[in-house]
Design an enzyme around this catalytic site. Sequence first.
Site, mmCIF file in Angstrom:
data_model
loop_
_atom_site.group_PDB
_atom_site.id
_atom_site.type_symbol
_atom_site.label_atom_id
_atom_site.label_comp_id
_atom_site.label_asym_id
_atom_site.label_seq_id
_atom_site.Cartn_x
_atom_site.Cartn_y
_atom_site.Cartn_z
ATOM 1 N N ARG A 400 36.266 44.068 43.076
ATOM 2 C CA ARG A 400 35.737 44.878 44.183
ATOM 3 C C ARG A 400 34.219 44.788 44.241
ATOM 4 O O ARG A 400 33.642 44.652 45.315
ATOM 5 C CB ARG A 400 36.165 46.343 44.062
ATOM 6 C CG ARG A 400 35.792 47.159 45.325
ATOM 7 C CD ARG A 400 36.177 48.625 45.222
ATOM 8 N NE ARG A 400 36.056 49.289 46.518
ATOM 9 C CZ ARG A 400 34.941 49.799 47.023
ATOM 10 N NH1 ARG A 400 33.800 49.704 46.341
ATOM 11 N NH2 ARG A 400 34.932 50.387 48.210
ATOM 12 N N CYS A 401 33.563 44.863 43.090
ATOM 13 C CA CYS A 401 32.099 44.758 43.064
ATOM 14 C C CYS A 401 31.618 43.443 43.673
ATOM 15 O O CYS A 401 30.551 43.390 44.284
ATOM 16 C CB CYS A 401 31.590 44.843 41.628
ATOM 17 S SG CYS A 401 31.664 46.477 40.891
#
Length: 411
Positions: A400-401
């Site tokens: 996600r990052c």
Amino acid sequence: MTAQTPIHVYSEIGKLKKVLLHRPGKEIENLMPDYLERLLFDDIPFLEDAQKEHDAFAQALRDEGIEVLYLETLAAESLVTPEIREAFIDEYLSEANIRGRATKKAIRELLMAIEDNQELIEKTMAGVQKSELPEIPASEKGLTDLVESNYPFAIDPMPNLYFTRDPFATIGTGVSLNHMFSETRNRETLYGKYIFTHHPIYGGGKVPMVYDRNETTRIEGGDELVLSKDVLAVGISQRTDAASIEKLLVNIFKQNLGFKKVLAFEFANNRKFMHLDTVFTMVDYDKFTIHPEIEGDLRVYSVTYDNEELHIVEEKGDLAELLAANLGVEKVDLIRCGGDNLVAAGREQWNDGSNTLTIAPGVVVVYNRNTITNAILESKGLKLIKIHGSELVRGRGGPRCMSMPFEREDI
């Protein structure tokens, strides 16, 4: 539903159609042990392997029918005229904390001499070592040029750029162009400014701005989650303060992006839990990953907007019940990173076991190394797309990052 606007993100789990990444570049090779803390790293990734891992991540997304965009390409495409290109260089230099007028002049000449826009963008990301600059005649040096330090960089690199989630965040049809926690990372938001101002597709006012990088309070994209078309979640964390959230929410509500409520999560302020998405991500209509260590100290506030005022209520009771009520589902399953084993939970959260990228309801991209958490997710019926990340994870971020959705299907 097909998006009719350049940005369309009304959930964390709708089928991902288009996503922004940044392939790690030479900025990673400008990390060195003496200055890791300054540049927000704990270790130095091996660039060649990090690029292979990142390329495999991008290909895994393409294999699922997702269009992959790159930050460096969009930024280069945004320098549409010589005047805009020069303005970008000057703004970049003004934010680079350069010591000495003569040094700044030499760097400007170096950058102006780069003819290819993408090469220019990648150079600004990599930083400038003092050894790259020509010797400045003593007669041209000011006092700050003469008082040399042993620090090797005239301009710091931006090694955190492959975490594209943080400098700006897509919310509905808009974008939050963030003011980041550290000076090291705040320079990254300049690329977003030029993309959303000048890019042929994303610029020219086509995307509403709900936060501005020139604000004095701090917010980062890892603390901004779109739970549904009605509900946002934001984290009050090491990197995002409450004042920023209030500004963001007023702008979101005023611009009528469709959201009705925001859940603000306040949790421990430390590097282990730097963002909400390092401890809490949505993986299906009724399922979330969560790091068990935050549950005891977690406080949640509901924020709504009426008569041009924010209305804030502290929520009491069970987190799963609160989420279920706000998402309109019968119940919510909070899946603990590492299960009930304290050692496994700590290890796998450090390696971003809770930082998952959902690309469709119940379909999740994860690091393969978090074997205990992954087995639990699979036991809950989730389909996992496992990627290698032994080098990428050294920057303390997961799938996600490393991604910023530009378009998702509605759910």
